[in-house]
Every structure is written in structure tokens, then in C-alpha cells.
Design a protein around this motif. Structure first.
Motif, PDB file in Angstrom:
ATOM      1  N   GLU A  25       0.820  -1.210   0.000  1.00  0.00           N
ATOM      2  CA  GLU A  25       0.000   0.000   0.000  1.00  0.00           C
ATOM      3  C   GLU A  25       0.853   1.258   0.000  1.00  0.00           C
ATOM      4  OE1 GLU A  25      -3.769   2.043   2.369  1.00  0.00           O
ATOM      5  OE2 GLU A  25      -2.710   0.360   3.262  1.00  0.00           O
ATOM      6  N   MET A  26       1.970   1.230   0.747  1.00  0.00           N
ATOM      7  CA  MET A  26       2.785   2.434   0.887  1.00  0.00           C
ATOM      8  C   MET A  26       3.538   2.775  -0.392  1.00  0.00           C
ATOM      9  SD  MET A  26       3.759   4.960   2.673  1.00  0.00           S
ATOM     10  CE  MET A  26       3.028   4.527   4.251  1.00  0.00           C
ATOM     11  N   LEU A  27       4.051   1.762  -1.095  1.00  0.00           N
ATOM     12  CA  LEU A  27       4.848   2.030  -2.289  1.00  0.00           C
ATOM     13  C   LEU A  27       4.047   2.762  -3.369  1.00  0.00           C
ATOM     14  CD1 LEU A  27       7.518   1.704  -3.805  1.00  0.00           C
ATOM     15  CD2 LEU A  27       6.698  -0.519  -4.617  1.00  0.00           C
ATOM     16  N   LEU A  67      12.219   8.861   8.495  1.00  0.00           N
ATOM     17  CA  LEU A  67      12.826   7.538   8.611  1.00  0.00           C
ATOM     18  C   LEU A  67      13.072   7.180  10.070  1.00  0.00           C
ATOM     19  CD1 LEU A  67      14.433   5.062   7.344  1.00  0.00           C
ATOM     20  CD2 LEU A  67      16.444   6.547   7.493  1.00  0.00           C
ATOM     21  N   LEU A  68      13.666   8.113  10.826  1.00  0.00           N
ATOM     22  CA  LEU A  68      13.983   7.868  12.228  1.00  0.00           C
ATOM     23  C   LEU A  68      12.717   7.769  13.082  1.00  0.00           C
ATOM     24  CD1 LEU A  68      17.006  10.336  12.486  1.00  0.00           C
ATOM     25  CD2 LEU A  68      17.078   7.851  12.150  1.00  0.00           C
ATOM     26  N   TRP A  76       8.287  11.429   2.196  1.00  0.00           N
ATOM     27  CA  TRP A  76       7.789  10.137   2.664  1.00  0.00           C
ATOM     28  C   TRP A  76       8.609   8.963   2.157  1.00  0.00           C
ATOM     29  CZ3 TRP A  76       2.508   8.565   4.447  1.00  0.00           C
ATOM     30  CH2 TRP A  76       1.869   9.611   5.115  1.00  0.00           C
ATOM     31  N   ALA A  77       9.538   9.208   1.248  1.00  0.00           N
ATOM     32  CA  ALA A  77      10.173   8.126   0.499  1.00  0.00           C
ATOM     33  C   ALA A  77      10.919   7.123   1.381  1.00  0.00           C
ATOM     34  CB  ALA A  77      11.134   8.713  -0.534  1.00  0.00           C
ATOM     35  N   LEU A  78      11.468   7.560   2.512  1.00  0.00           N
ATOM     36  CA  LEU A  78      12.259   6.669   3.356  1.00  0.00           C
ATOM     37  C   LEU A  78      11.446   5.981   4.449  1.00  0.00           C
ATOM     38  CD1 LEU A  78      15.518   8.804   3.815  1.00  0.00           C
ATOM     39  CD2 LEU A  78      15.061   7.002   2.148  1.00  0.00           C
ATOM     40  N   ILE A  79      10.179   6.345   4.599  1.00  0.00           N
ATOM     41  CA  ILE A  79       9.367   5.774   5.667  1.00  0.00           C
ATOM     42  C   ILE A  79       9.275   4.250   5.584  1.00  0.00           C
ATOM     43  CG2 ILE A  79       7.006   5.628   6.570  1.00  0.00           C
ATOM     44  CD1 ILE A  79       6.728   8.595   6.205  1.00  0.00           C
TER      45      ILE A  79
END
Length: 420
Positions: free
Chosen positions: A49-51, A234-235, A356-359
Motif C-alpha cells: 500500500e505504501m509504495l 525515517l527515524l 515520505w520516500a524513506l518511511i
């Protein structure tokens, strides 16, 4: 003549949309866990779903500029109703297989990305129509995002326990339908931004997408925001998805404490957003932004690494949550002011997607750190990385124009600062 009705309508539509989205982020994984018992398959569904969500948000900007954000939001939310409602219907008929669920979830993410981006790109126009300072609109939007997340998560917990995860998604479909109706009847038609006098000849989709990317990468402030926020996202994901649950489990506490800590952070974040909405246009942007990030960053990780009592942890989360409420309103105002209206959809959606790319990789990073170092050292390492990242506004030249309002809506081409 100014009107506050579109402002209220956008706020209501965002509330329903975000609440429904948070509901699905709990109901879908729980459905997979309850039917397959596999954590690995649950992770596959979440990633599936996220991709497409991130990719569709990044690539859908030109469509928003061509068709108008209102049309895109209504179309995507209406299609989401049909996609989401398939899950409870097929599950009730005994026809829902894992592969089919993955396909449906993929479509859900594909539709949600442009819908969220379209509603977000309406903000400058809505602020202009309502004659409301941009910081106030972005402050309210930040407050709604946190309120919707809190309500959606709480609603999901009740509904999943009461009627089951697949049936709970029926409520999610209803929230998308309400959001579409509110946008349809509550927000006036906004100008199709692509129809600009400076663009007499229609350009291709690829050219428009490339134009958005070129504008973004040439603006040093926007580049600095993307790099900083993508890293902290990301963190944050490593903390929420792995580090905090492991710390609580290793400490012999239950899931109730995990929910309470998230609730405290979210509740005080709503309060911070409310204050930012009222005072945002009078606050010095860069100092408030930098201090807010410093307060909600390292201390939130250090209290776990130093074995601070639970009461001290809760106080730290409350302070960090309140400070975090100031971040998105300031970010939103800066981003929207720097983007010309004809490029609003393609640049703002690309900006958000990159943030959002690294989430999706946050959980992986958290898991690797806990496995290699243990949870206390992992908390400390992530906290120090967060601290170094939050120093960026104080040391990077790209943030020098951060605190200068661009009241014209965006800098002219000659004023765009090359990326540092």
C-alpha cells in the motif's frame, strides 16, 4: 468577497479522509494477521500500500495541475469507496484471497496518494478565498491531521474489536464517500492551474513532471526541507514501528502503555498545532522551527536509553508532542509560498512524496539496530542521528531564506536560490 465556507469544507473533508486512512492502516494489517497469522505477509501488505501511495503522489502532480485539485480529489475518493468496499464484500462471500487483497490494497494506495496531494494543494487557494493567513490554514491542517490520526486509530480499535477488521473497512469506505461529497458541494471550482497565459501550447505529461522536478531541485529551501524531513521521517518510523514497541515489551509492559504513549504525543501535538494556527503568522519561522525539532527529537529517544521512569517519559513525550505541532504549519506555509500556482500540484506532491520516500525503510533500520546493539543503544544512536539532522536549519545555507515570507505566492524564477 471572502468566504470561510471553503475553509471549513476542506477541514471537514480532510478530517474524514485522514480518519478513514488511519482506520485502514490498522484494520488491513489486523485482517492479514487474523487470517494468515504471518507477520511477514502483513509486512508485504503494508509495503504494497505504501509504495504506490508514494509513487502516485510523486507522479500525479501534473494531473492535479491539468484537471484541477477538486476534480482529482473527488474522483480518487469516489474510486476509493469502490476499492475499499470490495474487501468486506469479498470477505463476507468467502472469496477474499491473499493475492486479491494485495491487489486491492495496491489500488487503495494508488488512489490515496493523488487524493491527499490534491487536497493539500488546495490550501493556498482556500486561504486566498477565505482571506485567512496561510500559516493559519496550514496550522489548522496540521491540527486536523493529528486529530484525524488520533480519532481514526481509536475508531479502528473499537470497530475492529466490535465488528471485525473487514467490516471496519466498510466504515473506511463511508469516510471516503463523505470526503468526496464535502469537496463536491463545499468547495468552489478552482482554476485549472495549467491553463496559464505563459503556456500557450499544451505540454506533455513528461514535460510537466520534469518541470516540477527542475523547479524543486533548484530551490535550495525546498531541497533542504526534503532532505531534513525525509531523514527525520525515517527515524520517526524506526521509533514508532520497532524501537518503542520493543522497549515496552522488554520492560514487561503491555500494549496499553504503547497506546497511551502514542496518545499523549498526539494529543499534545494537536494542542501545539492549535497554537500555531492562532499565532503562526506572528512567530519567527526559523527559530520556532529549529527549536521545535530539537525539543521533539533527541529527548524523546534519550529518555528510553537512560531508563528514565515512565512518568518522566510521558512528560517528555508531552513536551515533544506540543513542540512538533508547530513544525508542519511552518513547513506548509514555506512550501506553498515558494511554489508558483501553475506548478502547485506537481511540485507540492513531489515534495511530499520525497519526504515520505524513506518511511517504508524505517522499520528495517530499527530492527537491524535493535538486533545488533540492543534497544537502549539503538534508541541512543537514532536519537543522536535525529539531533544531527535537526541542526540543519542552523548550519545549512539553504535555510537562510526559510524565515522570509514570500507573500506573492512563490519566488520568481530569478529569485530561486541554487541548491547548496
Amino acid at each position: 468577497m471572502s468566504s470561510r465556507k471553503p475553509f471549513v469544507a476542506l477541514a471537514a473533508a480532510e478530517t474524514f479522509s485522514i480518519s478513514g486512512t488511519r482506520l485502514s492502516t490498522i484494520a488491513v494489517p489486523w485482517l492479514v494477521l487474523s487470517t494468515t497469522g504471518s507477520a511477514a505477509l502483513t509486512g508485504v501488505v503494508v509495503f504494497t500500500e505504501m509504495l504506490p501511495y508514494v509513487l502516485a503522489k510523486a507522479l500525479g502532480g501534473p494531473l492535479i495541475d491539468r484537471l484541477g485539485p477538486k476534480r482529482v480529489a473527488i474522483t480518487c475518493d469516489s474510486a476509493s469507496v469502490l476499492a475499499v468496499v470490495l474487501v468486506p464484500v469479498l470477505h463476507a462471500l468467502g472469496l477474499l484471497r491473499f493475492g486479491l487483497l494485495v491487489a486491492i490494497v495496491f489500488v487503495m494506495g494508488l488512489l490515496r496518494g493523488p487524493s491527499d496531494a490534491a487536497k493539500s494543494s488546495m490550501v493556498p487557494d482556500i486561504a486566498e478565498i477565505a482571506a485567512v493567513p496561510l500559516e493559519r490554514v496550514t496550522g489548522v491542517a496540521g491540527m486536523i491531521e493529528r486529530l484525524g490520526s488520533t480519532v481514526g486509530a481509536a475508531l479502528a480499535g473499537v470497530l475492529v474489536s466490535w465488528i471485525g477488521p473487514s467490516q471496519a473497512l466498510g466504515v473506511n469506505a463511508a469516510t471516503f464517500a463523505l470526503a468526496a461529497l464535502i469537496v463536491q458541494f463545499g468547495i468552489p471550482a478552482l482554476r485549472e492551474r495549467g491553463a496559464s497565459a505563459t503556456e500557450p501550447e499544451p505540454s506533455s505529461y513528461g514535460q510537466e513532471l520534469r518541470e516540477g522536478w527542475q523547479f524543486l531541485r533548484r530551490d535550495a529551501v525546498l531541497v533542504g526541507i526534503v532532505v531534513m524531513v525525509a531523514t527525520t521521517n525515517l527515524l520517526d518510523q524506526a521509533w514508532s514501528a520497532v524501537l518503542l514497541p520493543v522497549w515496552i515489551k522488554d520492560g514487561g509492559h503491555g500494549a496499553g502503555l504503547l497506546g497511551m504513549m502514542f496518545a499523549v504525543f498526539a494529543a499534545f501535538s494537536i494542542g501545539g498545532s492549535a497554537v500555531a494556527a492562532m499565532l503562526g503568522e506572528r512567530l519567527p519561522r526559523l527559530p520556532v522551527y529549529a527549536v521545535a525539532f530539537l525539543i521533539c527529537g533527541l529527548p524523546r529517544f534519550a529518555v528510553y536509553a537512560l531508563d528514565v521512569p515512565v512518568a518522566g517519559v510521558v512528560v517528555t513525550l508531552a513536551a515533544g508532542g506540543f513542540a512538533s505541532g508547530f513544525i508542519n504549519p511552518i513547513l506548509g506555509a514555506v512550501i506553498f509560498e515558494r511554489i508558483p500556482k501553475p506548478l502547485m500540484g506537481r511540485v507540492s506532491s513531489l515534495n511530499t512524496a520525497l519526504c515520505w520516500a524513506l518511511i517504508p525503510f524505517g522499520g528495517l533500520v530499527g530492527g537491524l539496530l535493535v538486533t545488533g546493539l540492543g534497544v537502549s543503544w539503538a534508541m541512543l544512536v537514532v536519537g543522536l542521528a535525529y539531533f544531527v539532522t535537526t541542526l540543519a536549519p542552523l548550519v545549512r545555507k539553504s535555510f537562510r531564506e526559510f524565515g522570509t515570507p514570500q507573500r506573492s505566492g512563490a519566488p520568481e524564477a530569478a529569485d530561486v536560490v541554487p541548491a547548496a
